[in-house]
Design an enzyme around this catalytic site. Structure first.
Site, PDB file in Angstrom:
ATOM      1  CD  GLU A  74      11.325  86.566  32.605  1.00 20.50           C
ATOM      2  OE1 GLU A  74      11.328  87.667  33.194  1.00 20.50           O
ATOM      3  OE2 GLU A  74      11.329  85.489  33.218  1.00 20.50           O
ATOM      4  CE1 TYR A  90      14.736  89.481  35.745  1.00 18.87           C
ATOM      5  CE2 TYR A  90      13.145  90.142  34.066  1.00 18.87           C
ATOM      6  CZ  TYR A  90      13.542  89.287  35.082  1.00 18.87           C
ATOM      7  OH  TYR A  90      12.759  88.225  35.414  1.00 18.87           O
ATOM      8  CG  ASP A 121      12.823  89.323  40.003  1.00 13.06           C
ATOM      9  OD1 ASP A 121      13.598  88.962  40.924  1.00 13.06           O
ATOM     10  OD2 ASP A 121      11.665  88.896  39.896  1.00 13.06           O
ATOM     11  CB  CYS A 142      12.204  86.282  51.001  1.00 17.79           C
ATOM     12  SG  CYS A 142      13.185  87.558  51.839  1.00 17.79           S
ATOM     13  CB  CYS A 155      11.530  83.863  58.828  1.00 15.83           C
ATOM     14  SG  CYS A 155      11.862  85.570  58.299  1.00 15.83           S
ATOM     15  CB  CYS A 178      13.107  81.211  54.750  1.00 14.09           C
ATOM     16  SG  CYS A 178      14.544  81.720  53.776  1.00 14.09           S
ATOM     17  CB  CYS A 214      18.367  85.275  56.823  1.00  6.49           C
ATOM     18  SG  CYS A 214      17.721  86.882  56.327  1.00  6.49           S
TER      19      CYS A 214
END
Length: 315
Positions: free
Chosen positions: A60, A143, A161, A216, A223, A226, A232
């Protein structure tokens, strides 16, 4: 990070309930996104059981503003050298900066070293499980605390994020990009979208992040791949273009960041103090070079010594 945009809603109270169809949560999104993740998730070392909480924490820190391809080799070397927080804590902070290599934003190395020292001193060398204790570690913000608690310990937290924020902005709020800085409304929406069951919530956090990273994306959304394209809001609205201030691209060439990187590269390669003359050779413009070096000293990344010598920090 994106430039400011027209906010998708005006205040936290105006935020959507967390769905596209008026239902109280994001149940209609969870299953398709998690199923997609189960099939398409990248096999990354920090996702494997053997990584443990420390491996998750290291990843991270390294992944902030840095692509996976650049992180992978440094991550592997780091964990081989310092498999536990106590191993890193026993070294000088300058060794963390040296091992950070060319990942960029090297203050993250100092912060990770500081977190390792605190974990060793306060928690017996084990990354704490409690979100508040994670948040209390030096160098860890909201975060990172949420990400470690979720990804390492399977807890239920909103992990926001840039990738997740972009997915939520498009799928739920119907705008191309999220605001520049995370807003209270975004946090409220993310909490509304969290699955109730803890392990499912942790899986959702990882899955929505991966969807933003692979499908995305900021510039070339796919798309057709997705799993929630049919739901969406941005796609259903005809993909309206961003209508806020122009998005600023990050520049590097000729900046103080580049000069700092060149100065640090000399110090990383040296295992003895470096004279000023050796640093002077890395950049032609003396005022900018001096400013960059002063900044490195102020940030604790470089330690000045008598006689015009410099080294990575020992304390």
């Amino acid at each position: 990070m994106t430039a400011p945009t027209k906010p998708p809603y005006n205040s936290p109270s105006d935020a959507p309930s967390g769905s596209l169809d008026g239902s109280p949560g994001g149940e209609h999104l969870h299953a398709p996104v998690i199923d997609w993740f189960d099939e398409h998730a990248r096999d990354l070392p920090w996702r494997r059981p053997e990584a443990g909480p420390w491996g998750v924490m290291v990843s991270e820190f390294m992944l902030q503003q840095t692509p996976v391809s650049r992180v992978l080799p440094v991550y592997e070397q780091w964990l081989a050298r310092w498999p536990r927080p106590a191993d890193l804590a026993a070294e000088a902070p300058g060794e963390a900066v040296r091992a950070w290599g060319r990942l960029g934003y090297p203050r993250r190395a100092l912060r990770l070293h500081g977190a390792a020292v605190a974990i060793t001193e306060r928690h017996g060398g084990d990354v704490p499980t409690d979100h508040a204790q994670l948040l209390a570690l030096p160098g860890i913000g909201e975060y990172t605390a949420a990400a470690v608690a979720s990804f390492a310990y399977g807890q239920r937290h909103a992990v926001l994020d840039t990738n997740v924020r972009r997915v939520f902005a498009r799928a739920v709020a119907g705008v191309q990009y999220p605001p520049n800085a995370t807003t209270a409304a975004e946090r409220k929406l993310a909490r509304a979208l969290l699955p109730e069951e803890e392990s499912t919530a942790a899986r959702w956090a990882a899955a929505s992040m991966e969807l933003g990273a692979l499908v995305c994306t900021a510039k070339n959304e796919s798309c057709h791949r997705c799993p929630i394209a049919a739901q969406c809001a941005w796609r259903l609205a005809g993909k309206p273009e961003h209508d806020g201030p122009p998005r600023r691209g990050q520049t590097y060439a000729g900046t103080d960041r580049q000069v700092r990187g060149k100065l640090l590269a000399v110090l990383r390669e040296a295992h003895a103090p470096v004279p000023q003359a050796a640093l002077d050779r890395v950049w032609h413009e003396p005022v900018q070079r001096a400013r960059a070096l002063d900044g490195l000293v102020a940030d604790g990344l470089v330690e000045p010594l008598p006689g015009g010598l410099y080294r990575l920090p020992l304390t």
